[in-house]
Design an enzyme around this catalytic site. Structure first.
Site, short mmCIF file in Angstrom:
data_model
loop_
_atom_site.label_atom_id
_atom_site.label_comp_id
_atom_site.label_asym_id
_atom_site.label_seq_id
_atom_site.Cartn_x
_atom_site.Cartn_y
_atom_site.Cartn_z
CB ALA A 13 -0.69 0.32 1.06
CE1 TYR A 153 2.73 -9.16 -11.85
CE2 TYR A 153 1.21 -9.58 -13.49
CZ TYR A 153 1.42 -8.75 -12.90
OH TYR A 153 1.01 -7.91 -12.36
CE LYS A 157 -1.18 -9.89 -10.21
NZ LYS A 157 -0.94 -9.92 -9.27
P1 NAP Z 1 3.53 -1.52 -7.80
O1 NAP Z 1 3.11 0.07 -7.98
O2 NAP Z 1 4.97 -1.85 -8.25
O3 NAP Z 1 3.01 -1.34 -5.70
C1 NAP Z 1 3.66 -2.60 -5.75
C2 NAP Z 1 3.76 -2.59 -3.86
O4 NAP Z 1 3.93 -3.87 -2.87
C3 NAP Z 1 5.25 -1.70 -3.82
O5 NAP Z 1 5.31 -0.44 -2.82
C4 NAP Z 1 6.01 -2.96 -3.53
O6 NAP Z 1 7.19 -2.45 -2.73
C5 NAP Z 1 5.43 -3.73 -2.67
N1 NAP Z 1 5.43 -5.10 -1.89
C6 NAP Z 1 6.24 -5.86 -3.59
N2 NAP Z 1 6.99 -7.32 -2.64
C7 NAP Z 1 6.36 -7.23 -1.34
C8 NAP Z 1 6.57 -7.78 -0.34
N3 NAP Z 1 6.95 -8.79 -0.11
N4 NAP Z 1 6.10 -7.43 0.98
C9 NAP Z 1 4.76 -6.22 0.86
N5 NAP Z 1 4.80 -5.80 0.04
C10 NAP Z 1 5.68 -6.24 -1.60
O7 NAP Z 1 1.85 -2.48 -8.41
P2 NAP Z 1 1.40 -1.56 -8.18
O8 NAP Z 1 1.11 -1.85 -10.29
O9 NAP Z 1 0.23 -0.97 -7.74
O10 NAP Z 1 0.66 -2.95 -8.50
C11 NAP Z 1 -0.31 -3.35 -7.92
C12 NAP Z 1 -1.05 -5.10 -7.97
O11 NAP Z 1 -2.33 -4.94 -9.18
C13 NAP Z 1 0.11 -6.24 -7.88
O12 NAP Z 1 -0.32 -7.31 -7.10
C14 NAP Z 1 -0.02 -6.05 -9.08
O13 NAP Z 1 0.19 -7.56 -9.69
C15 NAP Z 1 -1.65 -5.99 -9.86
N6 NAP Z 1 -1.56 -5.07 -11.47
C16 NAP Z 1 -1.78 -4.20 -11.88
C17 NAP Z 1 -1.57 -4.48 -12.57
C18 NAP Z 1 -0.55 -2.73 -13.37
O14 NAP Z 1 -1.22 -3.05 -14.41
N7 NAP Z 1 -0.27 -1.99 -12.94
C19 NAP Z 1 -2.16 -4.37 -13.80
C20 NAP Z 1 -2.46 -5.94 -13.43
C21 NAP Z 1 -2.40 -6.52 -11.92
P3 NAP Z 1 9.00 -2.15 -3.19
O15 NAP Z 1 8.44 -1.11 -4.42
O16 NAP Z 1 9.78 -2.08 -1.97
O17 NAP Z 1 9.03 -3.46 -3.78
#
Ligand code: NAP
Length: 252
Positions: A13, A153, A157
Site C-alpha cells: 500500500a 507472473y 496471477k
Molecule cells: P507497484 O506500484 O509496483 O506497487 C507494489 C507494491 O508492493 C510496492 O510498494 C512494493 O514495495 C510492494 N511489495 C512488493 N513485494 C512485497 C512484499 N514481499 N511484501 C510487501 N510489499 C511488497 O504495483 P501496482 O501496479 O500498484 O500493482 C499492485 C497489484 O496489482 C500487484 O499485485 C500487481 O501485480 C497487480 N496488477 C497491476 C497492474 C498494473 O497495470 N499496474 C495490472 C494488473 C495487476 P517495494 O517498492 O518496496 O518493492
C-alpha cells in the site's frame, strides 16, 4: 448495514493500486493498515489518510515471511482492532522470455504473489472466522490469460484465481467472501518499470496501449480501488469466488 467500523489490511500500500485502495477504504469509513516492504512509503500514505480525517497505520512487512506477517497482523489487531477486510495487493514483476528466465525470477514472483497471499489470508482469516464476517480481495491480472515475457507472473496471477475460488468455498460458511480483481493496464510504477525496460517513454507507451483498450484510456489506480470498495462493502455479501476483469473492456 452495521455501525461497526471495519478494519482493513491492504498489502503493497505504499504506492500505486494499494495506496489508492487504502485511501478509498479510509474514505469509505474503514480503519486501514498499510503493509509494505517500503516502511517510509506506507507511513507517508497512512499519514496523509490521517491528515484527511481517516484512521490508518503504516507498517513494514515482507508478506512472504510468515513471522513478519504474523507480527504485523497482531499489531494491526492490537492498534486498530481485529482485521476483517484483507486486500492482497502487493506484487512484483521479473519479466523475461521463458528461455532466459532465471529460477530466482520465477521463485520470487511466485513467492511474493502466492505465498504472500496465502500467509496473509491464513493469518487474517482467524479474525474473520471469529467475527463471522470477512471480505478478501486478491489482485490477479489480465496477464493470467497469458502474456509474452511474463510466464512467472501469469502463472502467479492465474494461481491467485484458483486460490480465491478455494478460500471462497472454505470460508463461505463463516460469512467471508473472497473475490479476485484482474486489472488490465493501470498507470503505476509497475507499468512505468515495464516501459523503462522496453526503452519506451511512459506516456507514449501508455497512449499506444490505450488504443487497444475499448474505453480508450489507461486505467488509474482509483479504477481498481472503486471495485475493491464494492467487493468489501456490506451489501456485496452474496458475491464470492468471482474474478472481475477491470480492464476497460472484456479482455486484455
Ligand atoms: P507497484 O506500484 O509496483 O506497487 C507494489 C507494491 O508492493 C510496492 O510498494 C512494493 O514495495 C510492494 N511489495 C512488493 N513485494 C512485497 C512484499 N514481499 N511484501 C510487501 N510489499 C511488497 O504495483 P501496482 O501496479 O500498484 O500493482 C499492485 C497489484 O496489482 C500487484 O499485485 C500487481 O501485480 C497487480 N496488477 C497491476 C497492474 C498494473 O497495470 N499496474 C495490472 C494488473 C495487476 P517495494 O517498492 O518496496 O518493492
Amino acid at each position: 448495514m452495521t455501525e461497526t467500523r471495519r478494519v482493513a489490511i491492504v498489502t503493497g500500500a505504499a504506492r500505486g493500486i494499494g495506496a489508492a485502495t487504502a485511501r478509498r477504504l479510509a474514505a469509505d469509513g474503514l480503519a486501514v493498515a498499510l503493509l509494505d516492504l517500503d516502511e517510509a512509503g506506507a507511513k507517508e500514505v497512512a499519514a496523509s489518510i490521517v491528515a484527511d480525517g481517516g484512521s490508518a497505520l503504516g507498517l513494514a512487512a515482507d508478506i512472504s515471511d510468515a513471522a513478519q506477517v504474523s507480527a504485523a497482523v497482531a499489531r494491526v489487531a492490537s492498534e486498530l482492532g481485529a482485521p476483517t477486510v484483507l486486500v492482497n495487493n502487493a506484487g512484483v514483476t521479473r519479466d523475461n522470455l521463458v528461455f532466459k528466465m532465471t529460477e530466482q525470477d520465477w521463485d520470487l514472483v511466485l513467492t511474493v504473489h502466492l505465498r504472500g497471499a496465502f500467509l496473509m489470508t491464513r493469518e487474517v482469516q482467524k479474525h474473520m472466522v471469529e467475527a463471522k464476517w470477512g471480505r478478501i480481495v486478491n489482485l490477479s491480472s489480465t496477464s493470467a490469460l497469458g502474456n509474452r515475457g511474463q510466464a512467472n507472473y501469469a502463472a502467479a496471477k492465474a494461481g491467485m484465481q484458483g486460490f480465491t475460488k478455494t478460500i471462497a468455498i472454505e470460508l463461505g460458511r463463516y460469512n467471508v467472501t473472497a473475490n479476485s480483481i484482474a486489472p488490465g493496464f493501470i498507470a503505476t510504477e509497475m507499468t512505468r518499470a515495464t516501459a523503462d525496460r522496453l526503452g519506451r517513454d511512459f506516456d507514449e507507451y501508455a497512449a499506444e496501449r490505450a488504443k487497444a483498450i475499448p474505453v480508450g484510456r489507461p486505467g488509474q489506480p482509483e479504477d481498481i480501488a472503486h471495485t475493491v470498495s464494492f467487493l468489501v462493502s456490506e451489501g456485496a455479501g452474496f458475491v464470492s469466488g468471482q474474478v472481475i476483469y477491470v480492464a476497460g473492456g472484456p479482455k486484455a
